[in-house]
Design an enzyme around this catalytic site. Sequence first.
Site, PDB file in Angstrom:
ATOM      1  CG  ASN A  44      34.144  39.334 -28.287  1.00 57.94           C
ATOM      2  OD1 ASN A  44      33.752  38.731 -27.289  1.00 57.94           O
ATOM      3  ND2 ASN A  44      34.773  38.734 -29.279  1.00 57.94           N
ATOM      4  CB  CYS A  55      36.663  45.302 -28.299  1.00 58.70           C
ATOM      5  SG  CYS A  55      37.834  45.086 -29.645  1.00 58.70           S
ATOM      6  CD  GLU A  57      38.959  45.006 -24.254  1.00 59.10           C
ATOM      7  OE1 GLU A  57      38.096  44.620 -25.070  1.00 59.10           O
ATOM      8  OE2 GLU A  57      40.146  44.696 -24.324  1.00 59.10           O
ATOM      9  CB  CYS A  89      42.756  45.986 -29.306  1.00 58.82           C
ATOM     10  SG  CYS A  89      41.257  46.975 -29.511  1.00 58.82           S
ATOM     11  CB  CYS A  92      39.823  48.686 -26.240  1.00 59.40           C
ATOM     12  SG  CYS A  92      38.506  47.823 -27.134  1.00 59.40           S
TER      13      CYS A  92
END
Length: 129
Positions: A44, A55, A57, A89, A92
């Site tokens: 991140n 993020c 991901e 999240c 993502c």
Amino acid sequence: MSTAPADLFELAHAVAVKAYAPHSHFHVGCALRTAKGHTFTGCNVENASYGLTICAERNAVFHAVAEEGPSMQIATLAVVCRGEEFPPCGACRQVIAEFATADTVVWFLRNKNPLSMTMAELLPAGFRI
Ligand code: THU
């Protein structure tokens, strides 16, 4: 139930150290394996204008697309956070789904142990065009 991908967890832990997280202090790392068998990572990167934060991901997915091109498909993905535990999240999940199938397996930690969920479980009835 498949075996936890130790290599992806190791890569995710290693890249979490590089996170830029002066605002939340959540140091998140993600590693994914593509259908072609390549691995890519992301951490991140936060911003003083909080909404601009990206993020781990999504950085890993965008990294994979930049290297493999638009046909990139995610086979397996793992995410970790130093001192915290959570699955990807919602934002993502939507981005991962763009490059995954319903059966793609996503790994994260729960009570210090690897736990997996499929994309169908993580994002049921997700938006698709
Ligand atoms: N974060 C991730 O990198 N991945 C997630 O799935 C959830 C949250 C980051 C964003 C922000 O830098 C920090 O964790 C706190 O929300």
